[in-house]
Design a protein around this motif. Structure first.
Motif, PDB file in Angstrom:
ATOM      1  N   PRO A 100       9.957 -50.330 -13.851  1.00  0.00           N
ATOM      2  CA  PRO A 100       9.261 -49.092 -14.230  1.00  0.00           C
ATOM      3  C   PRO A 100       8.301 -48.530 -13.202  1.00  0.00           C
ATOM      4  CG  PRO A 100       8.170 -50.974 -15.185  1.00  0.00           C
ATOM      5  CD  PRO A 100       9.364 -51.523 -14.447  1.00  0.00           C
ATOM      6  N   GLU A 101       8.316 -49.017 -11.956  1.00  0.00           N
ATOM      7  CA  GLU A 101       7.409 -48.443 -10.975  1.00  0.00           C
ATOM      8  C   GLU A 101       7.897 -47.054 -10.573  1.00  0.00           C
ATOM      9  OE1 GLU A 101       6.120 -49.402  -6.405  1.00  0.00           O
ATOM     10  OE2 GLU A 101       5.783 -50.930  -7.928  1.00  0.00           O
ATOM     11  N   PRO A 102       7.031 -46.019 -10.675  1.00  0.00           N
ATOM     12  CA  PRO A 102       7.457 -44.686 -10.257  1.00  0.00           C
ATOM     13  C   PRO A 102       7.541 -44.615  -8.741  1.00  0.00           C
ATOM     14  CG  PRO A 102       5.139 -44.686 -10.883  1.00  0.00           C
ATOM     15  CD  PRO A 102       5.684 -46.065 -11.197  1.00  0.00           C
ATOM     16  N   PRO A 103       8.228 -43.592  -8.175  1.00  0.00           N
ATOM     17  CA  PRO A 103       8.916 -42.529  -8.910  1.00  0.00           C
ATOM     18  C   PRO A 103      10.304 -42.958  -9.376  1.00  0.00           C
ATOM     19  CG  PRO A 103       9.131 -42.159  -6.566  1.00  0.00           C
ATOM     20  CD  PRO A 103       8.273 -43.388  -6.713  1.00  0.00           C
ATOM     21  N   LEU A 104      10.746 -42.385 -10.476  1.00  0.00           N
ATOM     22  CA  LEU A 104      12.089 -42.667 -10.963  1.00  0.00           C
ATOM     23  C   LEU A 104      13.119 -41.778 -10.278  1.00  0.00           C
ATOM     24  CD1 LEU A 104      11.364 -43.136 -14.776  1.00  0.00           C
ATOM     25  CD2 LEU A 104      11.380 -44.824 -12.941  1.00  0.00           C
ATOM     26  N   VAL A 105      12.661 -40.713  -9.647  1.00  0.00           N
ATOM     27  CA  VAL A 105      13.514 -39.854  -8.833  1.00  0.00           C
ATOM     28  C   VAL A 105      12.867 -39.770  -7.456  1.00  0.00           C
ATOM     29  CG1 VAL A 105      14.483 -37.555  -8.524  1.00  0.00           C
ATOM     30  CG2 VAL A 105      14.284 -38.528 -10.830  1.00  0.00           C
ATOM     31  N   GLN A 106      13.648 -39.970  -6.415  1.00  0.00           N
ATOM     32  CA  GLN A 106      13.097 -40.034  -5.069  1.00  0.00           C
ATOM     33  C   GLN A 106      13.859 -39.098  -4.151  1.00  0.00           C
ATOM     34  OE1 GLN A 106      13.458 -43.832  -3.110  1.00  0.00           O
ATOM     35  NE2 GLN A 106      11.693 -43.468  -1.795  1.00  0.00           N
ATOM     36  N   SER A 107      13.137 -38.406  -3.278  1.00  0.00           N
ATOM     37  CA  SER A 107      13.737 -37.560  -2.256  1.00  0.00           C
ATOM     38  C   SER A 107      13.573 -38.242  -0.907  1.00  0.00           C
ATOM     39  CB  SER A 107      13.061 -36.185  -2.225  1.00  0.00           C
ATOM     40  OG  SER A 107      13.248 -35.503  -3.449  1.00  0.00           O
ATOM     41  N   LEU A 108      14.636 -38.230  -0.109  1.00  0.00           N
ATOM     42  CA  LEU A 108      14.628 -38.905   1.181  1.00  0.00           C
ATOM     43  C   LEU A 108      15.082 -37.952   2.275  1.00  0.00           C
ATOM     44  CD1 LEU A 108      16.366 -42.240   0.098  1.00  0.00           C
ATOM     45  CD2 LEU A 108      13.931 -41.888   0.462  1.00  0.00           C
ATOM     46  N   ARG A 109      14.468 -38.075   3.456  1.00  0.00           N
ATOM     47  CA  ARG A 109      14.884 -37.328   4.628  1.00  0.00           C
ATOM     48  C   ARG A 109      15.352 -38.341   5.672  1.00  0.00           C
ATOM     49  NH1 ARG A 109      12.956 -32.123   5.272  1.00  0.00           N
ATOM     50  NH2 ARG A 109      12.745 -32.421   7.524  1.00  0.00           N
ATOM     51  N   CYS A 110      16.582 -38.197   6.138  1.00  0.00           N
ATOM     52  CA  CYS A 110      17.129 -39.166   7.089  1.00  0.00           C
ATOM     53  C   CYS A 110      17.807 -38.428   8.237  1.00  0.00           C
ATOM     54  CB  CYS A 110      18.125 -40.087   6.399  1.00  0.00           C
ATOM     55  SG  CYS A 110      19.604 -39.243   5.802  1.00  0.00           S
ATOM     56  N   LEU A 111      18.061 -39.162   9.306  1.00  0.00           N
ATOM     57  CA  LEU A 111      18.863 -38.622  10.393  1.00  0.00           C
ATOM     58  C   LEU A 111      20.283 -38.368   9.894  1.00  0.00           C
ATOM     59  CD1 LEU A 111      17.737 -40.924  13.359  1.00  0.00           C
ATOM     60  CD2 LEU A 111      16.941 -38.611  12.831  1.00  0.00           C
ATOM     61  N   THR A 112      20.921 -37.343  10.401  1.00  0.00           N
ATOM     62  CA  THR A 112      22.288 -37.046  10.000  1.00  0.00           C
ATOM     63  C   THR A 112      23.269 -37.916  10.784  1.00  0.00           C
ATOM     64  OG1 THR A 112      22.464 -35.254  11.610  1.00  0.00           O
ATOM     65  CG2 THR A 112      21.679 -34.686   9.390  1.00  0.00           C
ATOM     66  N   ASP A 113      24.438 -38.118  10.238  1.00  0.00           N
ATOM     67  CA  ASP A 113      25.420 -39.016  10.842  1.00  0.00           C
ATOM     68  C   ASP A 113      25.786 -38.666  12.287  1.00  0.00           C
ATOM     69  OD1 ASP A 113      25.380 -40.411   8.513  1.00  0.00           O
ATOM     70  OD2 ASP A 113      27.408 -39.877   7.864  1.00  0.00           O
ATOM     71  N   PRO A 114      25.885 -37.380  12.683  1.00  0.00           N
ATOM     72  CA  PRO A 114      26.206 -37.103  14.089  1.00  0.00           C
ATOM     73  C   PRO A 114      25.172 -37.618  15.083  1.00  0.00           C
ATOM     74  CG  PRO A 114      26.671 -35.180  12.742  1.00  0.00           C
ATOM     75  CD  PRO A 114      25.936 -36.151  11.857  1.00  0.00           C
ATOM     76  N   LEU A 115      23.965 -37.959  14.609  1.00  0.00           N
ATOM     77  CA  LEU A 115      22.940 -38.494  15.504  1.00  0.00           C
ATOM     78  C   LEU A 115      23.030 -40.009  15.670  1.00  0.00           C
ATOM     79  CD1 LEU A 115      19.832 -36.441  14.295  1.00  0.00           C
ATOM     80  CD2 LEU A 115      21.163 -36.098  16.397  1.00  0.00           C
ATOM     81  N   LEU A 116      24.013 -40.640  15.043  1.00  0.00           N
ATOM     82  CA  LEU A 116      24.087 -42.098  15.077  1.00  0.00           C
ATOM     83  C   LEU A 116      24.623 -42.651  16.394  1.00  0.00           C
ATOM     84  CD1 LEU A 116      25.409 -42.958  11.489  1.00  0.00           C
ATOM     85  CD2 LEU A 116      23.062 -43.067  12.349  1.00  0.00           C
ATOM     86  N   ASP A 117      25.343 -41.861  17.156  1.00  0.00           N
ATOM     87  CA  ASP A 117      25.972 -42.392  18.371  1.00  0.00           C
ATOM     88  C   ASP A 117      24.971 -43.045  19.324  1.00  0.00           C
ATOM     89  OD1 ASP A 117      28.435 -41.726  17.442  1.00  0.00           O
ATOM     90  OD2 ASP A 117      28.847 -40.141  18.901  1.00  0.00           O
ATOM     91  N   PRO A 118      23.814 -42.406  19.626  1.00  0.00           N
ATOM     92  CA  PRO A 118      22.848 -43.095  20.501  1.00  0.00           C
ATOM     93  C   PRO A 118      22.313 -44.393  19.892  1.00  0.00           C
ATOM     94  CG  PRO A 118      22.335 -40.755  20.331  1.00  0.00           C
ATOM     95  CD  PRO A 118      23.372 -41.043  19.296  1.00  0.00           C
ATOM     96  N   ILE A 119      22.243 -44.458  18.560  1.00  0.00           N
ATOM     97  CA  ILE A 119      21.808 -45.692  17.901  1.00  0.00           C
ATOM     98  C   ILE A 119      22.867 -46.765  18.057  1.00  0.00           C
ATOM     99  CG2 ILE A 119      21.131 -46.701  15.690  1.00  0.00           C
ATOM    100  CD1 ILE A 119      20.022 -43.973  14.904  1.00  0.00           C
ATOM    101  N   TYR A 120      24.133 -46.383  17.899  1.00  0.00           N
ATOM    102  CA  TYR A 120      25.221 -47.340  18.120  1.00  0.00           C
ATOM    103  C   TYR A 120      25.149 -47.902  19.537  1.00  0.00           C
ATOM    104  CZ  TYR A 120      27.513 -45.319  13.967  1.00  0.00           C
ATOM    105  OH  TYR A 120      27.824 -44.893  12.700  1.00  0.00           O
ATOM    106  N   GLN A 121      24.959 -47.010  20.516  1.00  0.00           N
ATOM    107  CA  GLN A 121      24.893 -47.449  21.908  1.00  0.00           C
ATOM    108  C   GLN A 121      23.751 -48.431  22.104  1.00  0.00           C
ATOM    109  OE1 GLN A 121      27.009 -46.052  24.653  1.00  0.00           O
ATOM    110  NE2 GLN A 121      26.267 -47.997  25.486  1.00  0.00           N
ATOM    111  N   ALA A 122      22.598 -48.121  21.503  1.00  0.00           N
ATOM    112  CA  ALA A 122      21.431 -48.992  21.644  1.00  0.00           C
ATOM    113  C   ALA A 122      21.687 -50.369  21.053  1.00  0.00           C
ATOM    114  CB  ALA A 122      20.220 -48.343  20.979  1.00  0.00           C
ATOM    115  N   VAL A 123      22.357 -50.436  19.901  1.00  0.00           N
ATOM    116  CA  VAL A 123      22.652 -51.720  19.264  1.00  0.00           C
ATOM    117  C   VAL A 123      23.585 -52.550  20.137  1.00  0.00           C
ATOM    118  CG1 VAL A 123      23.754 -52.840  17.297  1.00  0.00           C
ATOM    119  CG2 VAL A 123      22.260 -50.876  16.929  1.00  0.00           C
ATOM    120  N   VAL A 124      24.639 -51.933  20.639  1.00  0.00           N
ATOM    121  CA  VAL A 124      25.601 -52.664  21.468  1.00  0.00           C
ATOM    122  C   VAL A 124      24.915 -53.195  22.728  1.00  0.00           C
ATOM    123  CG1 VAL A 124      27.730 -52.477  22.805  1.00  0.00           C
ATOM    124  CG2 VAL A 124      27.561 -51.357  20.571  1.00  0.00           C
TER     125      VAL A 124
END
Length: 372
Positions: A296-320
């Protein structure tokens, strides 16, 4: 008195890692709020060469706050507790522990007790349940693994001593008794700075390297065993590898699962193929977008802002790139270690200076020492 500089040991200092911009320490602790603690147990006369590594993704006072996560498996002959829930729900909470195969139970027991002690009021009053992440690789060649020398006190010491600054690599913590590519393996880490919208962000990896065969080992894509005159002493790939990726970039669980998969490409860059008996388990988590505890800890509805999938390529490169570098550092900073079972053999360490000279003699363009 000699004025010679200390001998460089890390891959980047030797000019063996060129890609990306590392954080100030080139460690997972470059990620804001992340901390690492190590307990290292070395008593060679008793056959004890093992330990435990504790990674706190958030400051200790905030460890009840969940973090979003994703899991990937290259080969499943290993254990990472809590992974089924991460696969289902996309989040977990608390510290992450890495140790040897026989110590998973005591590590799980210890971290639950540690969390209950720290957050007694909330755990009791709100009926919180704790399902920590504990991962393992097998160190029974160098360590008396079935002597079960890791205790609750050792685990708690790693948790209590976790710090946000520099920490040693190589034959330390959970990586103390590990073997990678038939050479001494262990604990490795690296980081990258990501220049993305809303950033910059930091991404760090923590690796426990205990995998691969000598004939598979590649550095800068070059098979180095023949160059170094090294011969195989094992008949098959008999180890595992754990990779934990931590970032403060705002990513959601489906994105983090995709990020976790790329750790396998970093492992593959160094040569391993994920052999049948290997446990190659990868976890990626984001400390951004703090998730609420379940109702029961609020909020029961949550809004999130995230990076969009096309921005993942530099993250993939960094992980590798960071995963490949972390594996190499785990080996370069380790020391030759005598075997426990069978006795009479010493697992050699990867000599960085000799490796650089061998690559140069092979006319491979090893670059100058990096300063970034």
């Amino acid at each position: 008195m000699s004025t010679a500089l200390p001998r460089p040991r890390r891959a980047r200092e030797l000019g063996l890692a060129h890609s990306g911009t590392p954080g100030p320490l080139n460690l997972v602790t470059d990620v804001p709020g992340a901390a690492v603690g190590l307990t290292t147990l070395v008593r060679p006369d008793d056959g004890v060469q093992t330990g435990v590594t504790a990674l706190l993704p958030r400051p200790a006072a905030e460890l009840l706050t969940p973090w979003w996560a994703g899991i990937a498996v290259l080969n499943g002959n290993g254990e990472m507790t809590g992974s089924h829930w991460i696969q289902d729900a996309g989040w977990s909470q608390g510290p992450i522990l890495i140790t040897n195969t026989a110590a998973v139970g005591i590590a799980h027991h210890a971290v639950v007790g540690w969390m209950v002690d720290r957050f007694a009021d909330r755990v009791q009053a709100e009926h919180l349940w704790l399902l920590p992440v504990v991962a393992e690789t097998y160190d029974g060649v160098l360590n008396d693994i079935f002597g079960r020398h890791v205790t609750e006190a050792h685990v708690r010491a790693a948790l209590d001593n976790a710090g946000s600054g520099p920490f040693p690599l190589g034959s330390v913590g959970g990586g103390t008794g590990m073997i990678a590519y038939e050479l001494k393996g262990g604990t490795g880490s690296a980081s990258r700075i990501l220049d993305l919208p809303g950033g910059p962000y930091t991404l760090g990896v923590l690796v426990q390297a205990n995998h691969g065969r000598l004939d598979q080992l590649r550095v800068d894509g070059v098979p180095v065993a023949p160059l170094l005159g090294l011969c195989s002493w094992r008949s098959e790939d008999q180890g595992s590898v754990i990779v934990v990726v931590v970032t403060d970039a705002p990513l959601l669980p489906h994105q983090l699962q995709r990020v976790a998969r790329r750790a396998g490409l970093g492992i593959g860059r160094s040569g391993a193929v994920g052999g049948n008996s290997s446990g190659d388990l990868f976890l990626a988590l984001s400390t951004a977008l703090p998730a609420p505890l379940p109702p029961p800890e609020p909020p029961l509805v949550q809004s999130l802002r995230c990076l969009t999938d096309p921005l993942l390529d530099p993250i993939y490169q960094a992980v590798v790139d960071a995963t490949e570098e972390a594996v190499l550092d785990a080996m370069l900073l380790s020391e030759p270690t005598p075997t426990f079972r069978p006795k009479g053999h010493t697992v050699p360490a990867l000599d960085g200076e000799r490796l650089v000279e061998a690559l140069r003699g092979w006319r491979w363009p090893v670059g100058p020492a990096a300063t970034g």
